[in-house]
Design a protein around this motif. Structure first.
Motif, PDB file in Angstrom:
ATOM      1  N   ARG A  84       0.848  -1.189   0.000  1.00  0.00           N
ATOM      2  CA  ARG A  84       0.000   0.000   0.000  1.00  0.00           C
ATOM      3  C   ARG A  84       0.887   1.243   0.000  1.00  0.00           C
ATOM      4  NH1 ARG A  84      -2.874  -1.849   4.798  1.00  0.00           N
ATOM      5  NH2 ARG A  84      -2.227   0.184   5.597  1.00  0.00           N
ATOM      6  N   ASP A 117       0.346   4.047   1.468  1.00  0.00           N
ATOM      7  CA  ASP A 117       0.485   4.651   2.794  1.00  0.00           C
ATOM      8  C   ASP A 117       1.591   3.988   3.600  1.00  0.00           C
ATOM      9  OD1 ASP A 117      -1.117   2.348   3.043  1.00  0.00           O
ATOM     10  OD2 ASP A 117      -2.245   3.159   4.740  1.00  0.00           O
ATOM     11  N   GLN A 118       1.835   2.711   3.362  1.00  0.00           N
ATOM     12  CA  GLN A 118       2.944   2.029   4.026  1.00  0.00           C
ATOM     13  C   GLN A 118       4.282   2.562   3.511  1.00  0.00           C
ATOM     14  OE1 GLN A 118       1.542  -1.921   2.945  1.00  0.00           O
ATOM     15  NE2 GLN A 118       1.283  -2.411   5.122  1.00  0.00           N
ATOM     16  N   TRP A 141       0.754   9.517   1.322  1.00  0.00           N
ATOM     17  CA  TRP A 141       0.646   8.510   0.273  1.00  0.00           C
ATOM     18  C   TRP A 141       0.376   9.151  -1.084  1.00  0.00           C
ATOM     19  CZ3 TRP A 141      -3.647   8.383  -2.689  1.00  0.00           C
ATOM     20  CH2 TRP A 141      -4.777   9.020  -2.186  1.00  0.00           C
ATOM     21  N   SER A 144      -6.122   3.803  -6.876  1.00  0.00           N
ATOM     22  CA  SER A 144      -5.648   2.671  -6.088  1.00  0.00           C
ATOM     23  C   SER A 144      -4.667   3.149  -5.029  1.00  0.00           C
ATOM     24  CB  SER A 144      -4.952   1.650  -6.991  1.00  0.00           C
ATOM     25  OG  SER A 144      -4.440   0.579  -6.221  1.00  0.00           O
ATOM     26  N   LEU A 145      -4.687   2.483  -3.905  1.00  0.00           N
ATOM     27  CA  LEU A 145      -3.695   2.739  -2.862  1.00  0.00           C
ATOM     28  C   LEU A 145      -2.579   1.712  -2.900  1.00  0.00           C
ATOM     29  CD1 LEU A 145      -5.848   3.732   0.245  1.00  0.00           C
ATOM     30  CD2 LEU A 145      -4.232   5.148  -0.997  1.00  0.00           C
ATOM     31  N   TYR A 146      -2.567   0.870  -3.921  1.00  0.00           N
ATOM     32  CA  TYR A 146      -1.590  -0.214  -4.002  1.00  0.00           C
ATOM     33  C   TYR A 146      -0.619  -0.017  -5.151  1.00  0.00           C
ATOM     34  CZ  TYR A 146      -4.200  -2.919  -0.602  1.00  0.00           C
ATOM     35  OH  TYR A 146      -4.807  -3.339   0.544  1.00  0.00           O
TER      36      TYR A 146
END
Length: 99
Positions: free
Chosen positions: A42, A44-45, A57, A69-71
């Motif tokens: 992700r 945010d990670q 992010w 997408s957050l990925y």
């Protein structure tokens, strides 16, 4: 942070709506980092890992033209700008000039 600088307007129905935020072009610098992801992760990670703040992010997403997408996918080469403060200040400046 991303939405804190958005201006709020009222549309013709009387509903409050956010105006668009124009994000600056992110020009790569020699100090920037590129990573090839060993597995899907992700954004945010990644932001937490590189900036200490998962709410950034969107900086990584914008820099890599990731939308919806957050990925990030396994094996994907990701550009991590090392100047998030400059990017954030640019967003704030643009918001202040568009009021």
């Amino acid at each position: 942070m991303r939405y804190k600088t958005n201006n709020i307007k009222t549309n013709s129905d009387g509903d409050r709506v956010y105006t668009s935020t124009i994000l600056p072009e992110i020009i790569p610098l020699e100090s920037d980092v590129y990573v090839i992801l060993p597995n899907a992760i992700r954004l945010d990670q990644l932001a937490y890992q590189y900036y200490g703040d998962p709410t950034y992010w969107w900086v990584i997403a914008h820099a890599n033209h990731i939308k919806g997408s957050l990925y990030a996918d396994e094996g994907q080469k990701i550009f991590i700008p090392q100047n998030p403060a400059m990017i954030i200040n640019s967003v704030r400046s643009n918001a202040n000039t568009n009021t």
